[in-house]
Design a protein around this motif. Structure first.
Motif, short mmCIF file in Angstrom:
data_model
loop_
_atom_site.label_atom_id
_atom_site.label_comp_id
_atom_site.label_asym_id
_atom_site.label_seq_id
_atom_site.Cartn_x
_atom_site.Cartn_y
_atom_site.Cartn_z
N HIS A 169 14.30 -12.57 -21.01
CA HIS A 169 13.23 -11.78 -21.61
C HIS A 169 11.93 -11.89 -20.82
O HIS A 169 11.26 -10.89 -20.56
N HIS A 170 11.60 -13.11 -20.42
CA HIS A 170 10.36 -13.32 -19.68
C HIS A 170 10.41 -12.67 -18.30
O HIS A 170 9.45 -12.04 -17.86
N LEU A 171 11.52 -12.83 -17.61
CA LEU A 171 11.66 -12.21 -16.29
C LEU A 171 11.72 -10.70 -16.40
O LEU A 171 11.23 -9.99 -15.53
N GLY A 172 12.31 -10.20 -17.50
CA GLY A 172 12.33 -8.75 -17.73
C GLY A 172 10.93 -8.20 -17.91
O GLY A 172 10.61 -7.11 -17.41
N GLU A 173 10.08 -8.95 -18.61
CA GLU A 173 8.68 -8.53 -18.75
C GLU A 173 8.00 -8.45 -17.40
O GLU A 173 7.34 -7.47 -17.07
N HIS A 220 0.86 -1.17 0.00
CA HIS A 220 0.00 0.00 0.00
C HIS A 220 0.90 1.23 0.00
O HIS A 220 2.12 1.10 0.11
N PRO A 221 0.34 2.44 -0.16
CA PRO A 221 1.18 3.62 -0.37
C PRO A 221 2.27 3.89 0.67
O PRO A 221 3.28 4.48 0.34
N ASP A 222 2.11 3.47 1.91
CA ASP A 222 3.18 3.72 2.89
C ASP A 222 4.10 2.51 3.04
O ASP A 222 4.73 2.32 4.06
N THR A 223 4.20 1.72 1.99
CA THR A 223 5.04 0.53 1.96
C THR A 223 6.25 0.79 1.06
O THR A 223 6.14 1.47 0.06
N THR A 224 7.39 0.23 1.44
CA THR A 224 8.52 0.14 0.53
C THR A 224 8.65 -1.32 0.15
O THR A 224 8.72 -2.19 1.01
N VAL A 225 8.65 -1.57 -1.15
CA VAL A 225 8.78 -2.92 -1.67
C VAL A 225 10.23 -3.12 -2.10
O VAL A 225 10.77 -2.31 -2.85
N PHE A 226 10.85 -4.19 -1.61
CA PHE A 226 12.21 -4.53 -2.01
C PHE A 226 12.13 -5.68 -2.99
O PHE A 226 11.66 -6.77 -2.64
N LEU A 227 12.55 -5.42 -4.22
CA LEU A 227 12.53 -6.42 -5.28
C LEU A 227 13.94 -6.97 -5.45
O LEU A 227 14.90 -6.20 -5.55
N GLU A 228 14.06 -8.29 -5.51
CA GLU A 228 15.36 -8.86 -5.83
C GLU A 228 15.67 -8.53 -7.28
O GLU A 228 14.83 -8.71 -8.17
N GLY A 229 16.86 -8.05 -7.53
CA GLY A 229 17.27 -7.69 -8.89
C GLY A 229 17.39 -8.91 -9.78
O GLY A 229 17.28 -10.05 -9.34
N TYR A 230 17.62 -8.65 -11.05
CA TYR A 230 17.72 -9.72 -12.04
C TYR A 230 18.99 -10.54 -11.82
O TYR A 230 20.04 -10.00 -11.50
N ALA A 231 18.85 -11.84 -12.01
CA ALA A 231 20.00 -12.75 -11.98
C ALA A 231 20.46 -12.92 -13.42
O ALA A 231 19.83 -13.63 -14.20
N PHE A 232 21.52 -12.24 -13.79
CA PHE A 232 21.95 -12.24 -15.19
C PHE A 232 22.56 -13.56 -15.62
O PHE A 232 22.84 -13.76 -16.79
N GLY A 233 22.75 -14.48 -14.71
CA GLY A 233 23.27 -15.80 -15.05
C GLY A 233 22.20 -16.73 -15.60
O GLY A 233 22.47 -17.89 -15.87
N ARG A 234 20.98 -16.26 -15.77
CA ARG A 234 19.87 -17.06 -16.28
C ARG A 234 19.45 -16.56 -17.66
O ARG A 234 18.37 -16.03 -17.83
#
Length: 101
Positions: free
Chosen positions: A65-69, A46-60
């Motif tokens: 392309h699919h994960l980038g989408e 919700h708006p007062d949340t910070t979401v931490f996304l794991e970055g892309y694993a470039f070894g895959r």
């Protein structure tokens, strides 16, 4: 501040909040799968949340392309909903979780 951790995956996206940790495994494919997975991330935020996304694993390279989408759709929907997000490199996540990089 509320925090949500997300490990994006096309087959089993992990979401962790202060209350619980769970995995979303959509049976859909294509745009329907992207919609369901991004909905799951937004539902945990919700708006007062910070979401931490794991970055892309470039070894895959076969999934890049699919994960980038998926990553792009989730980032766009968080941005559109005015929800702050940060991208954390995979090695940083692993070091935090295990003590090793």
């Amino acid at each position: 501040m509320n925090v949500v951790g997300v490990d994006l995956s096309l087959t089993a996206t992990g979401i962790s909040t202060a209350e619980l940790t769970y995995v979303v495994k959509p049976l859909a494919s294509g745009m329907d799968r992207l919609h369901k997975l991004s909905d799951a991330v937004l539902d945990a935020s919700h708006p007062d949340t910070t979401v931490f996304l794991e970055g892309y694993a470039f070894g895959r390279p076969n999934q890049a392309h699919h994960l980038g989408e998926l990553g792009g759709v989730v980032r766009y929907r968080l941005y559109s909903a005015l929800i702050d997000y940060q991208v954390v490199p995979p090695a940083t996540v692993k070091k935090f979780a295990t003590g090793k990089g």
